[in-house]
Design a protein around this motif. Structure first.
Motif, PDB file in Angstrom:
ATOM      1  N   MET A 168       0.832  -1.211   0.000  1.00  0.00           N
ATOM      2  CA  MET A 168       0.000   0.000   0.000  1.00  0.00           C
ATOM      3  C   MET A 168       0.861   1.253   0.000  1.00  0.00           C
ATOM      4  SD  MET A 168      -2.942   1.227   2.698  1.00  0.00           S
ATOM      5  CE  MET A 168      -1.757   1.669   3.969  1.00  0.00           C
ATOM      6  N   GLU A 169       1.990   1.199   0.731  1.00  0.00           N
ATOM      7  CA  GLU A 169       2.865   2.372   0.795  1.00  0.00           C
ATOM      8  C   GLU A 169       3.417   2.713  -0.587  1.00  0.00           C
ATOM      9  OE1 GLU A 169       2.887  -0.110   2.811  1.00  0.00           O
ATOM     10  OE2 GLU A 169       2.368   0.794   4.745  1.00  0.00           O
ATOM     11  N   ALA A 170       3.714   1.692  -1.354  1.00  0.00           N
ATOM     12  CA  ALA A 170       4.233   1.931  -2.708  1.00  0.00           C
ATOM     13  C   ALA A 170       3.172   2.575  -3.585  1.00  0.00           C
ATOM     14  CB  ALA A 170       4.711   0.614  -3.323  1.00  0.00           C
ATOM     15  N   ALA A 171       1.932   2.122  -3.428  1.00  0.00           N
ATOM     16  CA  ALA A 171       0.842   2.689  -4.226  1.00  0.00           C
ATOM     17  C   ALA A 171       0.597   4.147  -3.842  1.00  0.00           C
ATOM     18  CB  ALA A 171      -0.416   1.856  -4.049  1.00  0.00           C
ATOM     19  N   LEU A 172       0.639   4.444  -2.545  1.00  0.00           N
ATOM     20  CA  LEU A 172       0.428   5.828  -2.096  1.00  0.00           C
ATOM     21  C   LEU A 172       1.576   6.725  -2.540  1.00  0.00           C
ATOM     22  CD1 LEU A 172      -0.971   5.286   1.526  1.00  0.00           C
ATOM     23  CD2 LEU A 172      -2.234   5.906  -0.553  1.00  0.00           C
ATOM     24  N   ALA A 173       2.812   6.198  -2.524  1.00  0.00           N
ATOM     25  CA  ALA A 173       3.954   6.980  -2.989  1.00  0.00           C
ATOM     26  C   ALA A 173       3.821   7.285  -4.472  1.00  0.00           C
ATOM     27  CB  ALA A 173       5.252   6.220  -2.709  1.00  0.00           C
ATOM     28  N   SER A 174       3.331   6.318  -5.242  1.00  0.00           N
ATOM     29  CA  SER A 174       3.125   6.555  -6.668  1.00  0.00           C
ATOM     30  C   SER A 174       2.053   7.606  -6.894  1.00  0.00           C
ATOM     31  CB  SER A 174       2.742   5.243  -7.352  1.00  0.00           C
ATOM     32  OG  SER A 174       2.480   5.455  -8.723  1.00  0.00           O
ATOM     33  N   LEU A 175       0.968   7.530  -6.117  1.00  0.00           N
ATOM     34  CA  LEU A 175      -0.083   8.533  -6.239  1.00  0.00           C
ATOM     35  C   LEU A 175       0.416   9.921  -5.845  1.00  0.00           C
ATOM     36  CD1 LEU A 175      -3.166   6.560  -4.860  1.00  0.00           C
ATOM     37  CD2 LEU A 175      -2.787   7.301  -7.218  1.00  0.00           C
ATOM     38  N   LEU A 176       1.275   9.990  -4.827  1.00  0.00           N
ATOM     39  CA  LEU A 176       1.811  11.284  -4.390  1.00  0.00           C
ATOM     40  C   LEU A 176       2.640  11.925  -5.489  1.00  0.00           C
ATOM     41  CD1 LEU A 176       2.186  13.378  -2.153  1.00  0.00           C
ATOM     42  CD2 LEU A 176       4.152  12.030  -1.336  1.00  0.00           C
ATOM     43  N   SER A 177       3.389  11.110  -6.209  1.00  0.00           N
ATOM     44  CA  SER A 177       4.188  11.646  -7.316  1.00  0.00           C
ATOM     45  C   SER A 177       3.304  12.163  -8.439  1.00  0.00           C
ATOM     46  CB  SER A 177       5.137  10.572  -7.850  1.00  0.00           C
ATOM     47  OG  SER A 177       4.387   9.504  -8.440  1.00  0.00           O
ATOM     48  N   GLN A 178       2.041  11.711  -8.465  1.00  0.00           N
ATOM     49  CA  GLN A 178       1.087  12.169  -9.475  1.00  0.00           C
ATOM     50  C   GLN A 178       0.213  13.324  -8.983  1.00  0.00           C
ATOM     51  OE1 GLN A 178      -1.171   8.815 -10.960  1.00  0.00           O
ATOM     52  NE2 GLN A 178       0.631   7.476 -10.910  1.00  0.00           N
ATOM     53  N   GLY A 179       0.494  13.803  -7.758  1.00  0.00           N
ATOM     54  CA  GLY A 179      -0.217  14.963  -7.244  1.00  0.00           C
ATOM     55  C   GLY A 179      -1.310  14.645  -6.235  1.00  0.00           C
ATOM     56  N   TRP A 180      -1.500  13.349  -5.901  1.00  0.00           N
ATOM     57  CA  TRP A 180      -2.526  12.956  -4.929  1.00  0.00           C
ATOM     58  C   TRP A 180      -1.917  12.944  -3.530  1.00  0.00           C
ATOM     59  CZ3 TRP A 180      -7.607  11.987  -6.235  1.00  0.00           C
ATOM     60  CH2 TRP A 180      -7.886  11.841  -7.590  1.00  0.00           C
ATOM     61  N   HIS A 181      -2.486  13.773  -2.658  1.00  0.00           N
ATOM     62  CA  HIS A 181      -2.071  13.807  -1.260  1.00  0.00           C
ATOM     63  C   HIS A 181      -3.153  13.085  -0.452  1.00  0.00           C
ATOM     64  CE1 HIS A 181       1.259  16.820  -1.685  1.00  0.00           C
ATOM     65  NE2 HIS A 181       0.603  17.019  -2.826  1.00  0.00           N
ATOM     66  N   VAL A 182      -2.856  11.836  -0.065  1.00  0.00           N
ATOM     67  CA  VAL A 182      -3.852  10.938   0.500  1.00  0.00           C
ATOM     68  C   VAL A 182      -3.457  10.563   1.921  1.00  0.00           C
ATOM     69  CG1 VAL A 182      -5.114   8.778   0.194  1.00  0.00           C
ATOM     70  CG2 VAL A 182      -4.300  10.043  -1.814  1.00  0.00           C
ATOM     71  N   ASP A 183      -4.451  10.552   2.800  1.00  0.00           N
ATOM     72  CA  ASP A 183      -4.259  10.109   4.183  1.00  0.00           C
ATOM     73  C   ASP A 183      -4.253   8.578   4.204  1.00  0.00           C
ATOM     74  OD1 ASP A 183      -4.184   9.680   6.878  1.00  0.00           O
ATOM     75  OD2 ASP A 183      -6.071  10.720   7.319  1.00  0.00           O
ATOM     76  N   SER A 184      -3.158   7.985   4.635  1.00  0.00           N
ATOM     77  CA  SER A 184      -3.032   6.516   4.630  1.00  0.00           C
ATOM     78  C   SER A 184      -4.038   5.865   5.571  1.00  0.00           C
ATOM     79  CB  SER A 184      -1.605   6.112   5.012  1.00  0.00           C
ATOM     80  OG  SER A 184      -1.279   6.610   6.316  1.00  0.00           O
ATOM     81  N   LYS A 185      -4.409   6.523   6.663  1.00  0.00           N
ATOM     82  CA  LYS A 185      -5.378   5.936   7.602  1.00  0.00           C
ATOM     83  C   LYS A 185      -6.753   5.792   6.935  1.00  0.00           C
ATOM     84  CE  LYS A 185      -3.232   7.590  11.883  1.00  0.00           C
ATOM     85  NZ  LYS A 185      -3.426   8.399  13.114  1.00  0.00           N
ATOM     86  N   TRP A 186      -7.115   6.770   6.132  1.00  0.00           N
ATOM     87  CA  TRP A 186      -8.407   6.677   5.447  1.00  0.00           C
ATOM     88  C   TRP A 186      -8.413   5.483   4.500  1.00  0.00           C
ATOM     89  CZ3 TRP A 186     -10.090   6.623   0.413  1.00  0.00           C
ATOM     90  CH2 TRP A 186     -11.481   6.808   0.215  1.00  0.00           C
ATOM     91  N   VAL A 187      -7.292   5.237   3.807  1.00  0.00           N
ATOM     92  CA  VAL A 187      -7.212   4.111   2.878  1.00  0.00           C
ATOM     93  C   VAL A 187      -7.358   2.790   3.636  1.00  0.00           C
ATOM     94  CG1 VAL A 187      -5.746   2.922   1.207  1.00  0.00           C
ATOM     95  CG2 VAL A 187      -5.805   5.426   1.252  1.00  0.00           C
ATOM     96  N   GLU A 188      -6.703   2.690   4.769  1.00  0.00           N
ATOM     97  CA  GLU A 188      -6.792   1.455   5.557  1.00  0.00           C
ATOM     98  C   GLU A 188      -8.210   1.200   6.047  1.00  0.00           C
ATOM     99  OE1 GLU A 188      -4.008   1.852   8.704  1.00  0.00           O
ATOM    100  OE2 GLU A 188      -2.232   1.674   7.419  1.00  0.00           O
ATOM    101  N   GLU A 189      -8.938   2.256   6.402  1.00  0.00           N
ATOM    102  CA  GLU A 189     -10.274   2.098   6.979  1.00  0.00           C
ATOM    103  C   GLU A 189     -11.360   1.946   5.914  1.00  0.00           C
ATOM    104  OE1 GLU A 189     -10.811   5.507   9.412  1.00  0.00           O
ATOM    105  OE2 GLU A 189      -9.326   4.883  10.930  1.00  0.00           O
ATOM    106  N   ASN A 190     -11.154   2.467   4.723  1.00  0.00           N
ATOM    107  CA  ASN A 190     -12.232   2.517   3.742  1.00  0.00           C
ATOM    108  C   ASN A 190     -11.987   1.651   2.501  1.00  0.00           C
ATOM    109  OD1 ASN A 190     -14.186   4.921   4.650  1.00  0.00           O
ATOM    110  ND2 ASN A 190     -12.076   5.539   5.091  1.00  0.00           N
TER     111      ASN A 190
END
Length: 280
Positions: free
Chosen positions: A1-23
């Motif tokens: 999941m961390e790799a996916a969030l890092a890839s999204l961040l490089s594309q301009g998505w600033h995502v809360d990892s806790k929300w991803v885990e819960e939803n």
């Protein structure tokens, strides 16, 4: 999941990892960049976004933002048209787009045509500012700039926005005069022509309202109707005048007449000497 969030961040998505885990329940979706992007497009950034905008973004002192950057549309307004008629074409369109990262709001101003955006762009739509820097001037992101409208449908935001748009288009109705509302507006000419005309009798003569005290049916005065007080006063004064004149005439006739050849002496005190007979 961390790799996916890092890839999204490089594309301009600033995502809360806790929300991803819960939803995001499925592990495959958590580790898939494409699956996560699809979920994020249709989700409210107020729920999953992490801070990406500086707190002083609206101060006018920020010259640029760090890109790439994904922001969410809050609302759009045409600044060259009145609020009651946003689709007015009286002046060239100049959109002001309110954006958010889920925590802080900022504004983008259309200084040149940006066909990707319109008044029909619903809230919840995601926009990617793809440049390494996002230029700002006087507290506004300057449009057009390097950007891509990613889309996304946030149902709760779209439903609320649709209701608000329907209310704006709804024409205000006013009750008619028969239903207790105000009378319709009439110009002076219309009001003059709308005045009721006097009624006419069968022979063409105008009917006039009978004055107070007029005779009733058959031309007879009602027995209960009192005579007018001014007429009685006038008759009384005329009789008194005639009686006074008759009394004065009787007094003059009864007065003794002076004898012929006799001169009445003048009353004393008038300074006129009495006449004396002349000497022979």
């Amino acid at each position: 999941m961390e790799a996916a969030l890092a890839s999204l961040l490089s594309q301009g998505w600033h995502v809360d990892s806790k929300w991803v885990e819960e939803n995001v329940a499925a592990a495959a979706d958590r580790n898939s960049v494409a699956a996560l992007r699809k979920i994020l497009l249709d989700s409210d950034m107020h729920h999953f976004g992490s801070k990406s905008l500086p707190e002083t973004v609206n101060s006018g002192n920020v010259a640029q933002l760090q890109g790439p950057l994904v922001l969410q549309v809050v609302k759009a307004r045409n600044m060259s048209a009145p609020a009651e008629n946003q689709d007015s074409g009286g002046a060239p369109r100049m959109l002001r787009i309110q954006l958010t990262d889920g925590h802080t709001k900022c504004f983008a101003l259309e200084l040149a045509p940006a066909p990707e955006l319109s008044l029909k762009t619903p809230p919840g739509t995601k926009i990617l500012f793809s440049g390494k820097t996002v230029p700002m001037k006087h507290g506004y992101i300057v449009l057009p700039t390097a950007m891509t409208v990613l889309g996304g449908v946030v149902e709760e935001l779209v439903d609320k926005w649709t209701v608000q748009e329907d209310i704006k288009k709804h024409k205000r109705t006013v009750a008619s005069a028969e239903e207790g509302g105000p009378p319709p507006f009439l110009s002076y000419e219309e009001a003059s022509s709308a005045k009721p005309k006097p009624k006419t009798a069968g022979n063409g003569a105008q009917e006039t309202a009978a004055p107070a005290g007029a005779a009733g049916k058959g031309g007879k005065r009602s027995e209960k109707e009192p005579r007018s007080a001014p007429a009685q006063n006038s008759n009384n004064s005329s009789s008194a005048q005639q009686a006074a004149t008759a009394a004065a005439a009787a007094a003059v006739a009864a007065a003794p007449q002076p004898q012929q050849g006799f001169r009445r002496p003048p009353p004393p005190g008038l300074g006129i000497a009495a006449a004396t007979p002349a000497a022979p």
